[in-house]
Design a protein around this motif. Structure first.
Motif, PDB file in Angstrom:
ATOM      1  N   PRO A  47       1.015  -1.334   0.038  1.00 36.71           N
ATOM      2  CA  PRO A  47      -0.011   0.142  -0.094  1.00 36.71           C
ATOM      3  C   PRO A  47       0.903   1.290   0.073  1.00 36.71           C
ATOM      4  O   PRO A  47       1.668   1.343   0.542  1.00 36.71           O
ATOM      5  CB  PRO A  47      -0.809  -0.160   1.387  1.00 36.71           C
ATOM      6  CG  PRO A  47      -0.175  -1.120   2.127  1.00 36.71           C
ATOM      7  CD  PRO A  47       0.709  -2.195   1.304  1.00 36.71           C
ATOM      8  N   VAL A  48       0.335   2.303  -0.565  1.00 33.38           N
ATOM      9  CA  VAL A  48       1.333   3.467  -0.826  1.00 33.38           C
ATOM     10  C   VAL A  48       1.092   4.243   0.439  1.00 33.38           C
ATOM     11  O   VAL A  48      -0.409   4.515   0.888  1.00 33.38           O
ATOM     12  CB  VAL A  48       0.660   4.263  -2.048  1.00 33.38           C
ATOM     13  CG1 VAL A  48       1.282   5.729  -2.327  1.00 33.38           C
ATOM     14  CG2 VAL A  48       0.925   3.303  -3.269  1.00 33.38           C
ATOM     15  N   LEU A  50       0.132   7.407   2.971  1.00 30.62           N
ATOM     16  CA  LEU A  50      -0.467   8.622   2.588  1.00 30.62           C
ATOM     17  C   LEU A  50      -0.844   9.211   3.838  1.00 30.62           C
ATOM     18  O   LEU A  50      -1.095   8.328   4.734  1.00 30.62           O
ATOM     19  CB  LEU A  50      -1.628   8.736   1.660  1.00 30.62           C
ATOM     20  CG  LEU A  50      -1.358   8.518   0.290  1.00 30.62           C
ATOM     21  CD1 LEU A  50      -2.723   8.317  -0.377  1.00 30.62           C
ATOM     22  CD2 LEU A  50      -0.558   9.402  -0.360  1.00 30.62           C
ATOM     23  N   GLU A 157      -5.875   1.050   5.846  1.00 30.16           N
ATOM     24  CA  GLU A 157      -5.620   0.501   4.374  1.00 30.16           C
ATOM     25  C   GLU A 157      -7.190   0.844   3.554  1.00 30.16           C
ATOM     26  O   GLU A 157      -7.860   0.224   3.857  1.00 30.16           O
ATOM     27  CB  GLU A 157      -5.159  -0.895   4.247  1.00 30.16           C
ATOM     28  CG  GLU A 157      -3.918  -0.790   4.748  1.00 30.16           C
ATOM     29  CD  GLU A 157      -3.485  -2.501   4.306  1.00 30.16           C
ATOM     30  OE1 GLU A 157      -3.682  -3.023   3.348  1.00 30.16           O
ATOM     31  OE2 GLU A 157      -2.319  -2.765   5.017  1.00 30.16           O
ATOM     32  N   ALA A 161      -3.868   2.462  -0.430  1.00 29.67           N
ATOM     33  CA  ALA A 161      -3.072   3.320   0.135  1.00 29.67           C
ATOM     34  C   ALA A 161      -3.163   2.836   1.673  1.00 29.67           C
ATOM     35  O   ALA A 161      -4.246   2.310   2.239  1.00 29.67           O
ATOM     36  CB  ALA A 161      -3.799   4.576   0.057  1.00 29.67           C
ATOM     37  N   GLU A 162      -2.011   3.216   2.368  1.00 29.83           N
ATOM     38  CA  GLU A 162      -2.130   3.268   3.867  1.00 29.83           C
ATOM     39  C   GLU A 162      -2.032   4.640   4.355  1.00 29.83           C
ATOM     40  O   GLU A 162      -1.182   5.338   4.401  1.00 29.83           O
ATOM     41  CB  GLU A 162      -1.055   2.328   4.477  1.00 29.83           C
ATOM     42  CG  GLU A 162      -0.834   2.161   6.028  1.00 29.83           C
ATOM     43  CD  GLU A 162       0.389   1.324   6.315  1.00 29.83           C
ATOM     44  OE1 GLU A 162       0.212   0.866   7.539  1.00 29.83           O
ATOM     45  OE2 GLU A 162       1.115   1.345   5.686  1.00 29.83           O
ATOM     46  N   LEU A 163      -3.300   4.920   5.005  1.00 34.29           N
ATOM     47  CA  LEU A 163      -3.650   6.230   5.716  1.00 34.29           C
ATOM     48  C   LEU A 163      -3.178   6.265   6.994  1.00 34.29           C
ATOM     49  O   LEU A 163      -3.385   5.394   7.641  1.00 34.29           O
ATOM     50  CB  LEU A 163      -4.960   6.708   5.240  1.00 34.29           C
ATOM     51  CG  LEU A 163      -5.182   6.821   3.737  1.00 34.29           C
ATOM     52  CD1 LEU A 163      -6.714   6.954   3.648  1.00 34.29           C
ATOM     53  CD2 LEU A 163      -4.707   8.268   3.298  1.00 34.29           C
ATOM     54  N   VAL A 249      -8.474   9.231  -3.242  1.00 32.53           N
ATOM     55  CA  VAL A 249      -7.409   8.181  -2.640  1.00 32.53           C
ATOM     56  C   VAL A 249      -6.840   7.687  -3.759  1.00 32.53           C
ATOM     57  O   VAL A 249      -5.544   7.470  -3.946  1.00 32.53           O
ATOM     58  CB  VAL A 249      -7.829   7.347  -1.400  1.00 32.53           C
ATOM     59  CG1 VAL A 249      -6.970   6.479  -1.036  1.00 32.53           C
ATOM     60  CG2 VAL A 249      -8.227   8.272  -0.284  1.00 32.53           C
ATOM     61  N   VAL A 253      -2.840   7.691  -5.067  1.00 30.20           N
ATOM     62  CA  VAL A 253      -2.038   6.424  -5.420  1.00 30.20           C
ATOM     63  C   VAL A 253      -1.618   6.296  -6.666  1.00 30.20           C
ATOM     64  O   VAL A 253      -0.328   6.033  -6.834  1.00 30.20           O
ATOM     65  CB  VAL A 253      -2.957   5.063  -4.986  1.00 30.20           C
ATOM     66  CG1 VAL A 253      -2.336   3.835  -5.626  1.00 30.20           C
ATOM     67  CG2 VAL A 253      -3.415   5.048  -3.568  1.00 30.20           C
ATOM     68  N   LYS A 256       1.211   8.904  -6.916  1.00 28.99           N
ATOM     69  CA  LYS A 256       2.411   8.333  -6.454  1.00 28.99           C
ATOM     70  C   LYS A 256       3.262   7.322  -6.839  1.00 28.99           C
ATOM     71  O   LYS A 256       4.365   7.536  -6.953  1.00 28.99           O
ATOM     72  CB  LYS A 256       2.086   7.951  -4.655  1.00 28.99           C
ATOM     73  CG  LYS A 256       1.555   9.279  -3.906  1.00 28.99           C
ATOM     74  CD  LYS A 256       2.651   9.754  -3.310  1.00 28.99           C
ATOM     75  CE  LYS A 256       2.299  10.925  -2.219  1.00 28.99           C
ATOM     76  NZ  LYS A 256       3.369  11.633  -1.616  1.00 28.99           N
ATOM     77  N   THR A 257       2.425   6.488  -7.576  1.00 29.05           N
ATOM     78  CA  THR A 257       3.063   5.153  -7.950  1.00 29.05           C
ATOM     79  C   THR A 257       3.616   5.489  -9.474  1.00 29.05           C
ATOM     80  O   THR A 257       4.563   4.701 -10.118  1.00 29.05           O
ATOM     81  CB  THR A 257       2.051   3.960  -8.001  1.00 29.05           C
ATOM     82  OG1 THR A 257       1.046   4.283  -8.667  1.00 29.05           O
ATOM     83  CG2 THR A 257       2.080   3.736  -6.563  1.00 29.05           C
TER      84      THR A 257
END
Length: 272
Positions: A47-48, A50, A157, A161-163, A249, A253, A256-257
């Motif tokens: 997970p990204v 954030l 999650e 994403a992992e917030l 979100v 993601v 970011k990726t």
């Protein structure tokens, strides 16, 4: 091993030794016969990471998000964001101090003690003391129900994403489980102007708390300490608004990726 087995055998020798007269070229026979099995490699995407603040900033203004969270990471670029409030104090620092002082007050410290202890603990400048005391006094005068948690940290999650974030206060108001977020923002008129800006934040808080505890959240509130008429503002949430947060979100993601430069951020489909 065979000899030892023979010794332990009850019936004596159970094998025979013989020498083959033929030269067995078994190695040559096996060449090219054995094939290794195909291995299917699974690529697990992590997970990204954030923060809730990033999602809120992006939801409200993608271009401002780039200024705050992308350009500032490059020391050659300057950030035009204001770092001071109308009171001449660093807004983010004042907010951090006030949040900690409110937490200490909820834990049983007196008003001035909570302010003084915060400044000592966080090595803050005494110029913040007067404004802190004013805002914490407003907080202390509010009926915010029974506090269950203060500064409740979480990771959530969702949508790849992992917030991470911190809920200022989990409380019970009129027998309903509620989440509160304290705001020290300067206002033009009233705290109502902050509702749309921070709705995504409270939605994420709700998801996180319900996911981690299994309890249903009934109320979401902003505690706007600079609102002279009404400090407690309830935030209502619709299903479509929650969908918008999920989409934000997902977009973050993706950015970011797949994006590595400022240019790729600013030329994403959000800007076309």
């Amino acid at each position: 091993m065979i000899e030892q087995a023979d010794v332990n055998s009850l019936n004596g020798t159970w094998y025979q030794e013989r020498t083959s007269e033929k030269s067995e070229v078994w190695q040559n026979d096996l060449i090219g016969v054995y094939n290794t099995p195909a291995v299917q490699q699974e690529h697990t995407l992590l997970p990204v990471p954030l923060s809730v603040s990033q999602v809120v900033a992006y939801s409200n203004d993608p271009e401002q998000f780039i200024n705050q969270y992308v350009k500032v990471q490059n020391p050659t670029m300057k950030d035009n964001l204001s770092v001071t409030s109308t009171h001449g104090l660093a807004a983010s620092r004042l907010g951090t101090y006030v949040h900690r002082a409110c937490e200490l007050y909820d834990l049983g410290w007196a008003l001035k003690e909570s302010v003084d202890l915060t400044l000592k603990e966080l090595e803050g400048d005494s110029i913040y003391q007067e404004e802190m005391l004013k805002l914490v006094t407003v907080y202390a005068g509010l009926e915010l129900g029974e506090a269950l948690e203060n500064e409740w940290a979480f990771s959530l999650e969702v949508e790849g994403a992992e917030l991470t974030g911190i809920i200022d206060r989990v409380t019970v108001i009129d027998s309903k489980l509620c989440l509160l977020d304290i705001k020290t923002n300067s206002l033009e008129n009233s705290g109502v102007e902050l509702i749309n800006r921070y709705r995504a934040q409270l939605i994420l808080y709700k998801w996180a708390y319900e996911q981690k505890t299994g309890q249903s959240v009934s109320g979401l509130f902003l505690v706007v300490l600079r609102d002279h008429n009404q400090q407690l503002h309830e935030i209502t949430v619709t299903e479509s608004q929650e969908d918008e947060v999920r989409e934000a979100v997902r977009e973050l993601v993706k950015l970011k990726t797949t994006s590595t430069t400022i240019e790729t951020y600013t030329h994403s489909y959000r800007y076309k």
